[in-house]
Design a protein around this motif. Sequence first.
Motif, mmCIF file in Angstrom:
data_model
loop_
_atom_site.group_PDB
_atom_site.id
_atom_site.type_symbol
_atom_site.label_atom_id
_atom_site.label_comp_id
_atom_site.label_asym_id
_atom_site.label_seq_id
_atom_site.Cartn_x
_atom_site.Cartn_y
_atom_site.Cartn_z
ATOM 1 N N TYR A 67 64.963 28.802 34.851
ATOM 2 C CA TYR A 67 65.834 28.510 35.998
ATOM 3 C C TYR A 67 66.289 27.054 35.993
ATOM 4 C CZ TYR A 67 67.146 27.941 40.935
ATOM 5 O OH TYR A 67 67.805 27.649 42.098
ATOM 6 N N SER A 101 71.638 37.973 40.373
ATOM 7 C CA SER A 101 70.555 37.703 39.425
ATOM 8 C C SER A 101 69.195 37.663 40.123
ATOM 9 C CB SER A 101 70.813 36.392 38.677
ATOM 10 O OG SER A 101 70.990 35.318 39.572
ATOM 11 N N SER A 102 69.162 37.285 41.403
ATOM 12 C CA SER A 102 67.913 37.332 42.164
ATOM 13 C C SER A 102 67.421 38.774 42.265
ATOM 14 C CB SER A 102 68.114 36.761 43.569
ATOM 15 O OG SER A 102 68.416 35.385 43.521
ATOM 16 N N ALA A 104 68.116 41.085 40.135
ATOM 17 C CA ALA A 104 67.681 41.455 38.785
ATOM 18 C C ALA A 104 66.282 40.929 38.496
ATOM 19 C CB ALA A 104 68.672 40.920 37.754
ATOM 20 N N CYS A 105 65.961 39.737 38.990
ATOM 21 C CA CYS A 105 64.601 39.199 38.825
ATOM 22 C C CYS A 105 63.581 40.116 39.487
ATOM 23 C CB CYS A 105 64.510 37.802 39.441
ATOM 24 S SG CYS A 105 65.308 36.475 38.514
ATOM 25 N N ALA A 108 62.943 43.222 37.394
ATOM 26 C CA ALA A 108 62.649 43.015 35.973
ATOM 27 C C ALA A 108 61.470 43.872 35.509
ATOM 28 C CB ALA A 108 62.355 41.548 35.706
ATOM 29 N N VAL A 113 63.075 40.165 30.406
ATOM 30 C CA VAL A 113 64.169 40.402 31.357
ATOM 31 C C VAL A 113 64.082 39.429 32.525
ATOM 32 C CG1 VAL A 113 65.157 42.070 32.974
ATOM 33 C CG2 VAL A 113 64.404 42.820 30.715
ATOM 34 N N LEU A 114 62.859 39.145 32.967
ATOM 35 C CA LEU A 114 62.689 38.199 34.074
ATOM 36 C C LEU A 114 63.198 36.811 33.687
ATOM 37 C CD1 LEU A 114 61.658 37.364 36.841
ATOM 38 C CD2 LEU A 114 59.364 37.104 35.858
ATOM 39 N N ALA A 117 66.988 36.844 33.596
ATOM 40 C CA ALA A 117 67.556 36.827 34.943
ATOM 41 C C ALA A 117 67.386 35.461 35.586
ATOM 42 C CB ALA A 117 66.895 37.908 35.802
ATOM 43 N N ARG A 118 66.291 34.784 35.276
ATOM 44 C CA ARG A 118 66.093 33.424 35.807
ATOM 45 C C ARG A 118 67.131 32.470 35.219
ATOM 46 N NH1 ARG A 118 63.463 31.360 39.923
ATOM 47 N NH2 ARG A 118 62.236 29.827 38.794
ATOM 48 N N ALA A 120 70.171 33.305 34.436
ATOM 49 C CA ALA A 120 71.400 33.603 35.182
ATOM 50 C C ALA A 120 71.332 33.006 36.583
ATOM 51 C CB ALA A 120 71.613 35.114 35.254
ATOM 52 N N GLN A 121 70.164 33.067 37.198
ATOM 53 C CA GLN A 121 69.981 32.437 38.504
ATOM 54 C C GLN A 121 70.298 30.951 38.436
ATOM 55 O OE1 GLN A 121 65.937 33.067 39.948
ATOM 56 N NE2 GLN A 121 66.767 33.705 41.903
#
Length: 463
Positions: A67, A101-102, A104-105, A108, A113-114, A117-118, A120-121
């Motif tokens: 992130y 993205s949140s 998606a986290c 995950a 994947v987590l 997504a972080r 992207a966040q």
Amino acid sequence: MSTATLPTSSIGDPADGRFGSGPALIAALLGFFVITLDALVVNVALPAIGRGLGGGMAGLQWVVDGYTLMFAALLLSAGSVADRIGARQAYAVGLAVFVASSAACGLAPNLGVLVAARLAQGAGAAVMLPATLALIREAFPDSARRAWAISMWGLGGSVGSAAGPVAGGLLTLIDWRMIFFVNVPVGSVALFLLTRTARSPRREAPIDWIGQIAAVAAMSALTYGAIEAGAVGLAAPPVLLALATAVVAAVVFVAAQARGKHPMVPLPLLRSRTMAISGAVGFAMNVGFYGMIFLLGLYLQEMRGLSALSTGLAFVPMALLTAFVSPTSAWLSARFGARMPIITGQGLMAAGLAALIAAPATAPTWLLVVLMIPVGTGGALAVPSLTALLLDRVPAERAGTAGGVLNASRQTGGALAVAVFGALVADRTGFVTGLHTGLMIAVAALAATAAVSLLLKPVPREG
């Protein structure tokens, strides 16, 4: 540059479709809140995430740094994006990415994947943050009112950063995934408030693609090298290759800013004493604050056996006092000048960290809780004044870029603190020694930047 040249209609003329400066300020405050909340909310939840998805220390460090890395790396050009397409428009795009993205986290299925997504966040947050500052600049053209507005904006960030561990502990009781789902309703409210503001003006601000790619490469390689060094050693070939890549990418970045036609960080801005000192102060402050939260979040759970909830509650006193301190920054700046809260804030942070180092191994948990308070309140005191001083010193058309540079420096400090400090405590048998070493690094950085802050020039009073 005087802010009097901004159109007075920017504060809320119904004729141009704006409903007043209030919605813009609240939207900006909520954005800064969720941005800073998500930078720290995962720290207390890391053990639970590790149990749920697997992964050692290096993997968990990437959950935090994925992130902050993208956040810091993209902030530099994100400021130009805010100037190019307009603050409100940029904020809306970034917020939509952040909310998606949140979710998606929270959904995950595995650690990979987590982390993705972080990342992207972080990208969404990078677009949002400088846009919030530019939005405030437009809504509050008067410097005195703007200083107050920025202190309110800073309150959102201070509460978010201080409450992150608390929220992480409480929500982890239900499920660690809830720490990400909470962003969805908050982001939805902020998006609604944006509909109550007028479209922001656009300015010509070409994207510096070479500089941006070089910045991402340099910071990614440096962070990877720091994290992997804790796992495989500093002399390992992957680590050496990563550090060499970071150096090469940094050289390319500097060259692109010096020779490029449209640098995302213009050299005149970098040569500014206020910009240089503000960036250094922001870097050191996040090294201290993010580093402390990361280290103590792990220490209290893994070394002292506290639960996630108890660990989160340990940060409550700091969070509560931080919420009260931030609004006083504008008043202190007006009465004593911006340097006073900036230097005092750094001094408080350094003193709190030094006291944590000096605390004996047998110190009760309540004493550690008390010693954390100066660290949080010092940051809440300094950040609004630092930001207001910088925005008063740059032209209006560079507000987004300057905000991006400042916050990129801050997030870089946080990312490197997690990477380096995580490497120091990777060996559980030497955890306490590594914790003390990390905190000493932070104290030294804050002492240095507090001294340099004496060189900040006060903003001339407007007649």
